[in-house]
Design a protein around this motif. Structure first.
Motif, PDB file in Angstrom:
ATOM      1  N   ALA A 134       0.835  -1.213   0.000  1.00  0.00           N
ATOM      2  CA  ALA A 134       0.000   0.000   0.000  1.00  0.00           C
ATOM      3  C   ALA A 134       0.859   1.247   0.000  1.00  0.00           C
ATOM      4  CB  ALA A 134      -0.927  -0.019   1.213  1.00  0.00           C
ATOM      5  N   VAL A 135       1.939   1.228   0.789  1.00  0.00           N
ATOM      6  CA  VAL A 135       2.861   2.373   0.821  1.00  0.00           C
ATOM      7  C   VAL A 135       3.506   2.560  -0.544  1.00  0.00           C
ATOM      8  CG1 VAL A 135       5.003   3.253   1.829  1.00  0.00           C
ATOM      9  CG2 VAL A 135       3.307   2.151   3.295  1.00  0.00           C
ATOM     10  N   MET A 136       3.888   1.468  -1.190  1.00  0.00           N
ATOM     11  CA  MET A 136       4.527   1.566  -2.500  1.00  0.00           C
ATOM     12  C   MET A 136       3.581   2.152  -3.547  1.00  0.00           C
ATOM     13  SD  MET A 136       7.722   0.576  -2.612  1.00  0.00           S
ATOM     14  CE  MET A 136       8.074  -0.075  -4.230  1.00  0.00           C
ATOM     15  N   VAL A 137       2.304   1.803  -3.438  1.00  0.00           N
ATOM     16  CA  VAL A 137       1.336   2.345  -4.402  1.00  0.00           C
ATOM     17  C   VAL A 137       1.121   3.837  -4.165  1.00  0.00           C
ATOM     18  CG1 VAL A 137      -1.081   2.288  -5.131  1.00  0.00           C
ATOM     19  CG2 VAL A 137       0.180   0.152  -4.785  1.00  0.00           C
ATOM     20  N   ALA A 180       5.845  20.808 -12.473  1.00  0.00           N
ATOM     21  CA  ALA A 180       6.836  21.195 -11.462  1.00  0.00           C
ATOM     22  C   ALA A 180       6.461  20.606 -10.105  1.00  0.00           C
ATOM     23  CB  ALA A 180       6.935  22.715 -11.381  1.00  0.00           C
ATOM     24  N   TRP A 181       5.178  20.719  -9.757  1.00  0.00           N
ATOM     25  CA  TRP A 181       4.735  20.136  -8.480  1.00  0.00           C
ATOM     26  C   TRP A 181       4.806  18.607  -8.501  1.00  0.00           C
ATOM     27  CZ3 TRP A 181       4.699  22.906  -4.360  1.00  0.00           C
ATOM     28  CH2 TRP A 181       4.458  24.286  -4.434  1.00  0.00           C
ATOM     29  N   TYR A 182       4.500  18.026  -9.658  1.00  0.00           N
ATOM     30  CA  TYR A 182       4.593  16.559  -9.761  1.00  0.00           C
ATOM     31  C   TYR A 182       6.044  16.099  -9.615  1.00  0.00           C
ATOM     32  CZ  TYR A 182       4.166  11.790 -11.534  1.00  0.00           C
ATOM     33  OH  TYR A 182       4.225  10.429 -11.659  1.00  0.00           O
ATOM     34  N   ALA A 183       6.976  16.841 -10.208  1.00  0.00           N
ATOM     35  CA  ALA A 183       8.388  16.495 -10.097  1.00  0.00           C
ATOM     36  C   ALA A 183       8.846  16.591  -8.643  1.00  0.00           C
ATOM     37  CB  ALA A 183       9.222  17.406 -10.995  1.00  0.00           C
ATOM     38  N   ARG A 184       8.381  17.646  -7.961  1.00  0.00           N
ATOM     39  CA  ARG A 184       8.732  17.768  -6.540  1.00  0.00           C
ATOM     40  C   ARG A 184       8.181  16.574  -5.752  1.00  0.00           C
ATOM     41  NH1 ARG A 184       7.492  23.390  -7.602  1.00  0.00           N
ATOM     42  NH2 ARG A 184       9.371  24.677  -7.293  1.00  0.00           N
ATOM     43  N   ALA A 185       6.943  16.174  -6.058  1.00  0.00           N
ATOM     44  CA  ALA A 185       6.339  15.032  -5.359  1.00  0.00           C
ATOM     45  C   ALA A 185       7.111  13.748  -5.653  1.00  0.00           C
ATOM     46  CB  ALA A 185       4.874  14.882  -5.772  1.00  0.00           C
ATOM     47  N   CYS A 186       7.615  13.612  -6.910  1.00  0.00           N
ATOM     48  CA  CYS A 186       8.385  12.415  -7.266  1.00  0.00           C
ATOM     49  C   CYS A 186       9.666  12.311  -6.456  1.00  0.00           C
ATOM     50  CB  CYS A 186       8.719  12.434  -8.763  1.00  0.00           C
ATOM     51  SG  CYS A 186       7.303  12.062  -9.835  1.00  0.00           S
ATOM     52  N   VAL A 187      10.199  13.444  -6.051  1.00  0.00           N
ATOM     53  CA  VAL A 187      11.422  13.432  -5.248  1.00  0.00           C
ATOM     54  C   VAL A 187      11.106  13.226  -3.770  1.00  0.00           C
ATOM     55  CG1 VAL A 187      13.399  14.799  -4.494  1.00  0.00           C
ATOM     56  CG2 VAL A 187      12.664  14.878  -6.884  1.00  0.00           C
ATOM     57  N   VAL A 188      10.038  13.860  -3.291  1.00  0.00           N
ATOM     58  CA  VAL A 188       9.761  13.883  -1.850  1.00  0.00           C
ATOM     59  C   VAL A 188       8.952  12.679  -1.393  1.00  0.00           C
ATOM     60  CG1 VAL A 188       8.602  15.172  -0.011  1.00  0.00           C
ATOM     61  CG2 VAL A 188       9.930  16.379  -1.755  1.00  0.00           C
ATOM     62  N   LEU A 189       7.900  12.305  -2.132  1.00  0.00           N
ATOM     63  CA  LEU A 189       6.979  11.264  -1.653  1.00  0.00           C
ATOM     64  C   LEU A 189       7.641   9.905  -1.435  1.00  0.00           C
ATOM     65  CD1 LEU A 189       3.975  11.392  -0.893  1.00  0.00           C
ATOM     66  CD2 LEU A 189       4.821  13.412  -2.096  1.00  0.00           C
ATOM     67  N   PRO A 190       8.572   9.461  -2.321  1.00  0.00           N
ATOM     68  CA  PRO A 190       9.256   8.197  -2.005  1.00  0.00           C
ATOM     69  C   PRO A 190      10.021   8.245  -0.683  1.00  0.00           C
ATOM     70  CG  PRO A 190       9.513   8.685  -4.327  1.00  0.00           C
ATOM     71  CD  PRO A 190       8.881   9.898  -3.703  1.00  0.00           C
ATOM     72  N   VAL A 191      10.563   9.407  -0.339  1.00  0.00           N
ATOM     73  CA  VAL A 191      11.276   9.556   0.937  1.00  0.00           C
ATOM     74  C   VAL A 191      10.286   9.491   2.100  1.00  0.00           C
ATOM     75  CG1 VAL A 191      12.765  11.048   2.322  1.00  0.00           C
ATOM     76  CG2 VAL A 191      13.067  10.929  -0.166  1.00  0.00           C
ATOM     77  N   LEU A 249      11.687   4.983  -9.271  1.00  0.00           N
ATOM     78  CA  LEU A 249      12.712   4.277 -10.029  1.00  0.00           C
ATOM     79  C   LEU A 249      14.080   4.895  -9.828  1.00  0.00           C
ATOM     80  CD1 LEU A 249      10.783   3.636 -13.388  1.00  0.00           C
ATOM     81  CD2 LEU A 249      11.203   2.029 -11.516  1.00  0.00           C
ATOM     82  N   LEU A 250      14.127   6.213  -9.728  1.00  0.00           N
ATOM     83  CA  LEU A 250      15.402   6.896  -9.511  1.00  0.00           C
ATOM     84  C   LEU A 250      16.003   6.505  -8.165  1.00  0.00           C
ATOM     85  CD1 LEU A 250      17.536   8.974 -10.330  1.00  0.00           C
ATOM     86  CD2 LEU A 250      16.106  10.739  -9.260  1.00  0.00           C
ATOM     87  N   TRP A 251      15.190   6.551  -7.115  1.00  0.00           N
ATOM     88  CA  TRP A 251      15.698   6.214  -5.787  1.00  0.00           C
ATOM     89  C   TRP A 251      16.090   4.728  -5.705  1.00  0.00           C
ATOM     90  CZ3 TRP A 251      17.501   9.548  -2.594  1.00  0.00           C
ATOM     91  CH2 TRP A 251      16.952  10.820  -2.482  1.00  0.00           C
ATOM     92  N   LEU A 252      15.299   3.845  -6.329  1.00  0.00           N
ATOM     93  CA  LEU A 252      15.654   2.423  -6.331  1.00  0.00           C
ATOM     94  C   LEU A 252      16.963   2.178  -7.066  1.00  0.00           C
ATOM     95  CD1 LEU A 252      12.252   0.581  -6.940  1.00  0.00           C
ATOM     96  CD2 LEU A 252      13.545   0.740  -4.818  1.00  0.00           C
ATOM     97  N   VAL A 275       4.327   4.082  -6.774  1.00  0.00           N
ATOM     98  CA  VAL A 275       3.817   3.840  -8.122  1.00  0.00           C
ATOM     99  C   VAL A 275       3.167   5.087  -8.711  1.00  0.00           C
ATOM    100  CG1 VAL A 275       2.184   2.451  -9.461  1.00  0.00           C
ATOM    101  CG2 VAL A 275       3.500   1.386  -7.614  1.00  0.00           C
ATOM    102  N   LEU A 276       2.468   5.846  -7.869  1.00  0.00           N
ATOM    103  CA  LEU A 276       1.848   7.080  -8.364  1.00  0.00           C
ATOM    104  C   LEU A 276       2.891   8.132  -8.735  1.00  0.00           C
ATOM    105  CD1 LEU A 276      -1.167   7.428  -5.887  1.00  0.00           C
ATOM    106  CD2 LEU A 276      -1.156   6.497  -8.210  1.00  0.00           C
ATOM    107  N   PHE A 277       4.083   7.930  -8.231  1.00  0.00           N
ATOM    108  CA  PHE A 277       5.184   8.869  -8.527  1.00  0.00           C
ATOM    109  C   PHE A 277       6.365   8.044  -9.032  1.00  0.00           C
ATOM    110  CE2 PHE A 277       2.580  10.323  -5.013  1.00  0.00           C
ATOM    111  CZ  PHE A 277       2.100  11.534  -5.495  1.00  0.00           C
ATOM    112  N   LEU A 278       6.094   7.275 -10.084  1.00  0.00           N
ATOM    113  CA  LEU A 278       7.007   6.249 -10.561  1.00  0.00           C
ATOM    114  C   LEU A 278       8.391   6.767 -10.956  1.00  0.00           C
ATOM    115  CD1 LEU A 278       7.136   3.233 -11.044  1.00  0.00           C
ATOM    116  CD2 LEU A 278       6.316   3.620 -13.377  1.00  0.00           C
TER     117      LEU A 278
END
Length: 557
Positions: free
Chosen positions: A123-126, A186-197, A137-140, A130-133
């Motif tokens: 659930a956390v991964m989704v 821009a906001w989506y890119a920020r979320a892609c960096v922050v949300l996986p953390v 992928l970058l962090w993995l 996954v919503l911020f794939l």
């Protein structure tokens, strides 16, 4: 009787709580092996428990996907579960000195704990991955590179991996502050960096809670029982629950197979499950009438074996009130020969076999007739389970008649304790670091129960646990030695333990004397001249005084 019919004959009362006490005197080996299901060591640790004859293997995954690698507990639980109660499994070797069903139930319980954890992590991964794939992928990728670098032998590899992670983190902060574009992306890119953390912090709490539960069970088992294994999926709640019913039948089949009186002799490997043969004593003399002109009264091998059986039941009695034998298990065994390198065994399915056990009439027929040439052989076994299940001593007796020669053979088999790997309790994770002022001295610092890399590993594996073949292909798995039996697969030799060795050696002399006395009595009652038998028995009685373990199955020819 087929496997399905055997399973139908056995049943369980409702309730999935495994009793905290197994068969009396057999809990140490059982709980030691069961504790492996809860361990968080590296999977390669299992290779340390290999013995001379039976070797587990580690099947590697893809080199570029080490982030999906399993730990020891995960690999052990799945391998044992699939091999012992999986669909279409092959025959098993009996696990003397322990209860294999308890180990399997703990493997199922450990799998349930990890499945619940993996559901939350999925659930956390989704939500955070996954919503911020792109960010996930970058962090993995960063953690995969860090893991690969850290596994190098170079001492600077660990520091280099940490430096890489810090550098990527710094770049991520710069990217957040100096966004090259604006608007939604821009906001989506920020979320892609922050949300996986953020997801990593959430996943860390989930992983620590599960790790503490697993370690408590690991420690509890080695302390004398601990928490029982709850497996509600083994108790069907309705007639339509075919999966639960199948598991129930497989557990019943496992218990029935454990009680089988058929064992397999694998050449130098000895009798599988009983250990290698360390000693053999033979009494062979000619059958001559006691009185000239008279014939010997007809008797069979079974008559001699039955008399020996009755006398072996008296082994625990002694004329002095000074300890002695514990009550042994005395059983008639059918021994089937297989090749030393055989990768599997087969159990017969005929009218002579019921619930994996040869019937009494079939045992007598083999005892009386199959003394020469191909086919199974009969042995009478007296077995002690000692040291809380860690030592299994088996003395086997066989009687054969060829022409006018009667031979009585007594052989000793010993199965030692499970490897020390399975008896180690969980220890706090620590590492040594240099002191800040007295840099020439070191001190120990405690590490978190679940570190950064472990959280990432578990989170990455979680969504794939629903399809184990893909996960095993990516990360690897554990291979079990075949023919497989829980007890002998990871057993040490008893000769490294002084008192265990003494117990095995001391059992030989009284057993040998009881066997000889019972046999000579039967011969005398049936008109056989027992003078030569008595002389030979006296010689063996003296020779066995200096019993010492040796590789009796390795013939120097």
């Amino acid at each position: 009787m087929g496997a399905a019919a055997v399973a139908d004959e056995f049943d369980f009362t409702p309730g999935a709580q495994v009793p905290l006490t197994g068969t009396a005197g057999q809990t140490a080996a059982t709980y030691a092996l069961a504790s492996a299901a809860y361990r968080d060591n590296e999977i390669a640790e299992i290779l340390k428990a290999n013995n001379d004859w039976h070797k587990s293997t580690v099947k590697p995954g893809r080199k570029w996907a080490t982030i999906f690698r399993p730990n020891l507990g995960e690999a052990f639980s799945l391998a044992v579960r699939d091999r012992m109660v999986g669909a279409g499994r092959g025959p098993l070797i009996q696990s003397f000195g322990m209860e294999p069903q308890v180990v399997v139930e703990h493997c199922l319980a450990a799998t349930n704990i990890r499945r619940e954890r993996d559901n939350w992590l999925s659930a956390v991964m989704v939500l955070c991955g996954v919503l911020f794939l792109p960010g996930l992928l970058l962090w993995l990728l960063v953690f995969q590179i860090r893991t690969t670098v850290a596994k190098r032998d170079d001492k600077r590899a660990g520091a280099l991996g940490t430096t890489l992670l810090v550098a990527v983190g710094a770049l991520a902060v710069i990217f957040l502050l100096k966004m090259p574009f604006d608007g939604f992306w821009a906001w989506y890119a920020r979320a892609c960096v922050v949300l996986p953390v953020v997801g990593w912090f959430w996943a860390k709490q989930i992983c620590e809670r599960a790790a503490k539960d697993l370690r408590d069970r690991w420690s509890g088992l080695l302390s004398g029982g601990g928490i029982g294994a709850k497996i509600p999926e083994a108790v069907p709640g309705s007639p339509g629950e075919t999966k639960a019913e199948q598991l129930r039948k497989e557990l019943a089949r496992l218990s029935a197979e454990q009680r089988s009186n058929l064992v397999f002799y694998a050449g130098p490997k000895g009798i599988l499950g009983m250990g290698t043969r360390w000693g053999a004593w033979q009494l062979a003399e000619e059958l001559v009438p006691a009185e000239a002109g008279k014939e010997i009264h007809p008797f069979r091998s079974w008559d001699v074996i039955r008399a020996i059986h009755d006398q072996l039941r008296m082994l625990e009695r002694t004329p002095l009130n000074t300890g002695g034998f514990t009550a042994p298990s005395i059983k008639h065994w059918i021994v089937s020969p297989i090749g030393e390198g055989a990768g599997a065994v087969s159990r017969p399915d005929s009218t002579d076999v019921d619930a994996y056990q040869y019937k009494n009439h079939a045992i007598q027929e083999i005892c009386n007739k199959q003394h020469f040439g191909s086919g199974n052989r009969h042995y009478l076994g007296v077995q002690w389970t000692l040291w809380d299940g860690q030592l299994v001593i088996t003395m086997l007796v066989t009687v054969t008649v060829l022409h006018q020669t009667l031979r009585i053979e007594v052989t000793g088999h010993a199965l030692g304790p499970v490897h020390g790997l399975f008896t180690t309790k969980p220890a706090a994770k620590t590492k040594e670091v240099q002191k800040s002022v007295r840099f020439w001295e070191t001190r120990k610092v405690q590490l978190p129960l679940v570190d950064t890399d472990e959280v990432v590993r578990l989170a990455a594996r979680a969504p794939l646990t629903w399809y184990p073949p893909l996960l095993n292909w990516l990360g690897g798995s554990m291979g079990l030695p075949e023919p497989f039996g829980l007890r002998h697969a990871w057993a040490d030799q008893p000769w490294r333990h002084r008192f265990m060795a003494d117990d095995a050696l001391r059992a030989a002399t009284p057993v040998l004397r009881v066997v000889h006395n019972a046999a000579i009595k039967v011969l005398r009652e049936n008109g056989v001249d027992t003078e030569k038998f008595g002389s030979r028995a006296g010689f063996l009685s003296g020779a066995v005084q200096d019993a010492s373990p040796r590789k009796a199955d390795l013939y120097d020819a």
